[in-house]
Design a protein around this motif. Sequence first.
Motif, mmCIF file in Angstrom:
data_model
loop_
_atom_site.group_PDB
_atom_site.id
_atom_site.type_symbol
_atom_site.label_atom_id
_atom_site.label_comp_id
_atom_site.label_asym_id
_atom_site.label_seq_id
_atom_site.Cartn_x
_atom_site.Cartn_y
_atom_site.Cartn_z
ATOM 1 N N LEU A 30 0.800 -1.222 0.000
ATOM 2 C CA LEU A 30 0.000 0.000 0.000
ATOM 3 C C LEU A 30 0.834 1.273 0.000
ATOM 4 C CD1 LEU A 30 -2.661 -1.096 2.655
ATOM 5 C CD2 LEU A 30 -2.909 -1.112 0.170
ATOM 6 N N ASP A 31 2.126 1.167 0.236
ATOM 7 C CA ASP A 31 2.957 2.351 0.456
ATOM 8 C C ASP A 31 4.180 2.368 -0.457
ATOM 9 O OD1 ASP A 31 1.363 3.334 2.715
ATOM 10 O OD2 ASP A 31 2.150 1.584 3.768
ATOM 11 N N GLN A 32 3.956 2.202 -1.752
ATOM 12 C CA GLN A 32 5.069 2.137 -2.711
ATOM 13 C C GLN A 32 5.265 3.424 -3.504
ATOM 14 O OE1 GLN A 32 6.384 -0.848 -1.163
ATOM 15 N NE2 GLN A 32 7.383 -0.610 -3.148
ATOM 16 N N ALA A 33 4.421 4.422 -3.277
ATOM 17 C CA ALA A 33 4.596 5.697 -3.969
ATOM 18 C C ALA A 33 5.597 6.562 -3.212
ATOM 19 C CB ALA A 33 3.270 6.437 -4.093
ATOM 20 N N LEU A 34 6.482 7.223 -3.962
ATOM 21 C CA LEU A 34 7.456 8.112 -3.334
ATOM 22 C C LEU A 34 6.806 9.442 -2.971
ATOM 23 C CD1 LEU A 34 10.708 7.448 -5.387
ATOM 24 C CD2 LEU A 34 9.790 6.237 -3.393
ATOM 25 N N ALA A 35 7.487 10.209 -2.130
ATOM 26 C CA ALA A 35 6.936 11.444 -1.567
ATOM 27 C C ALA A 35 6.445 12.396 -2.649
ATOM 28 C CB ALA A 35 7.991 12.137 -0.713
ATOM 29 N N THR A 36 5.369 13.095 -2.327
ATOM 30 C CA THR A 36 4.742 13.990 -3.296
ATOM 31 C C THR A 36 5.563 15.241 -3.575
ATOM 32 O OG1 THR A 36 3.434 14.985 -1.499
ATOM 33 C CG2 THR A 36 2.424 13.183 -2.735
ATOM 34 N N ASP A 37 6.598 15.492 -2.775
ATOM 35 C CA ASP A 37 7.458 16.646 -3.068
ATOM 36 C C ASP A 37 8.645 16.274 -3.954
ATOM 37 O OD1 ASP A 37 8.854 15.232 -1.153
ATOM 38 O OD2 ASP A 37 9.267 16.965 0.129
ATOM 39 N N LEU A 38 8.701 15.039 -4.424
ATOM 40 C CA LEU A 38 9.643 14.658 -5.473
ATOM 41 C C LEU A 38 8.953 14.935 -6.802
ATOM 42 C CD1 LEU A 38 11.022 11.342 -3.953
ATOM 43 C CD2 LEU A 38 12.336 13.428 -4.365
ATOM 44 N N LEU A 39 9.262 16.086 -7.385
ATOM 45 C CA LEU A 39 8.490 16.607 -8.511
ATOM 46 C C LEU A 39 9.267 16.521 -9.820
ATOM 47 C CD1 LEU A 39 7.071 19.808 -6.794
ATOM 48 C CD2 LEU A 39 5.869 17.650 -7.211
ATOM 49 N N PRO A 40 8.536 16.422 -10.946
ATOM 50 C CA PRO A 40 9.212 16.441 -12.248
ATOM 51 C C PRO A 40 10.006 17.731 -12.418
ATOM 52 C CG PRO A 40 6.887 15.841 -12.486
ATOM 53 C CD PRO A 40 7.071 16.312 -11.078
ATOM 54 N N LEU A 41 11.160 17.615 -13.038
ATOM 55 C CA LEU A 41 11.986 18.787 -13.284
ATOM 56 C C LEU A 41 11.331 19.720 -14.292
ATOM 57 C CD1 LEU A 41 14.708 19.909 -12.341
ATOM 58 C CD2 LEU A 41 15.776 18.770 -14.287
ATOM 59 N N ALA A 42 10.526 19.158 -15.191
ATOM 60 C CA ALA A 42 9.862 19.968 -16.219
ATOM 61 C C ALA A 42 8.484 19.411 -16.517
ATOM 62 C CB ALA A 42 10.690 19.997 -17.500
ATOM 63 N N GLU A 43 7.553 20.303 -16.776
ATOM 64 C CA GLU A 43 6.225 19.904 -17.215
ATOM 65 C C GLU A 43 6.355 19.190 -18.553
ATOM 66 O OE1 GLU A 43 1.791 20.781 -16.982
ATOM 67 O OE2 GLU A 43 3.282 21.667 -15.684
ATOM 68 N N GLY A 44 5.687 18.051 -18.675
ATOM 69 C CA GLY A 44 5.699 17.333 -19.939
ATOM 70 C C GLY A 44 6.967 16.567 -20.230
ATOM 71 N N GLN A 45 7.829 16.376 -19.235
ATOM 72 C CA GLN A 45 9.047 15.613 -19.472
ATOM 73 C C GLN A 45 8.693 14.162 -19.800
ATOM 74 O OE1 GLN A 45 11.387 15.758 -15.821
ATOM 75 N NE2 GLN A 45 10.273 14.105 -14.894
ATOM 76 N N PRO A 46 9.585 13.428 -20.460
ATOM 77 C CA PRO A 46 9.283 12.022 -20.791
ATOM 78 C C PRO A 46 8.978 11.214 -19.536
ATOM 79 C CG PRO A 46 11.274 12.772 -21.932
ATOM 80 C CD PRO A 46 10.913 13.842 -20.950
ATOM 81 N N ARG A 47 8.224 10.136 -19.732
ATOM 82 C CA ARG A 47 7.959 9.251 -18.612
ATOM 83 C C ARG A 47 9.247 8.605 -18.132
ATOM 84 N NH1 ARG A 47 2.364 5.851 -18.814
ATOM 85 N NH2 ARG A 47 0.953 7.624 -18.986
#
Length: 223
Positions: A30-47
């Motif tokens: 149930l707890d495999q998602a990393l912290a929500t403040d680990l954010l993409p460096l850029a909007e629309g960056q590749p997966r």
Amino acid sequence: MSPEQRALRERFLQVDTTTVSDVLGLHGCLDQALATDLLPLAEGQPRLAGFAYTVRTAMLPYQGPGDPEKMAAIEGMGEGVVSVWAGDAQGLASFGELLALGMKVRGCTGMVVNGGVRDRDGIVKASIPVYSKYRSPVQSIGRLKVTGCQVPVTMPGATSRHVTVTPGDFVLGDADGVVVVPAALAAAVLEQAEAITARERAIRGEVDSGAALGVILGRYGRV
């Protein structure tokens, strides 16, 4: 990377972190998602998708023009990995554009950093997907040292204090965040996620055609 691993990665790129997170819950994870403040460096960056290659760091002073352990860790990266940088970086950039490019040419498909990066524009221009806590102009030389490589590490979690990341776990990131799939569950989780993705595609088509939500719910059980 073996042909089987390459195929697994390509298939994971076709599913979302939300679906994978739901399936992990069915397996009791149930707890495999990393912290929500680990954010993409850029909007629309590749997966982000690949097998975890872990790098552990610590705020330790040292002498010299650079950290040889960091260079050795980067040299050891290969095709299809996601480098996961754990540790306690404080206000520093764990790496910048040149080291990110060095990781990319060795086959690293992206990075997750419990800390900061710098040279954002160059990293984004190189189409390298990165998730980090912050950006900082401050270099890490002399202050942040690599203390381990390809060992189990802990990263901050979204719903738990820590998520353990073991080398070889599968790491998937998109606009909703990053999720870690234990290696032993990767194939089963992917198969279930693909089935749910196909079902949701069918539901989306019915919604777009104007079907009543009650009818759709009766047909599929959930929306």
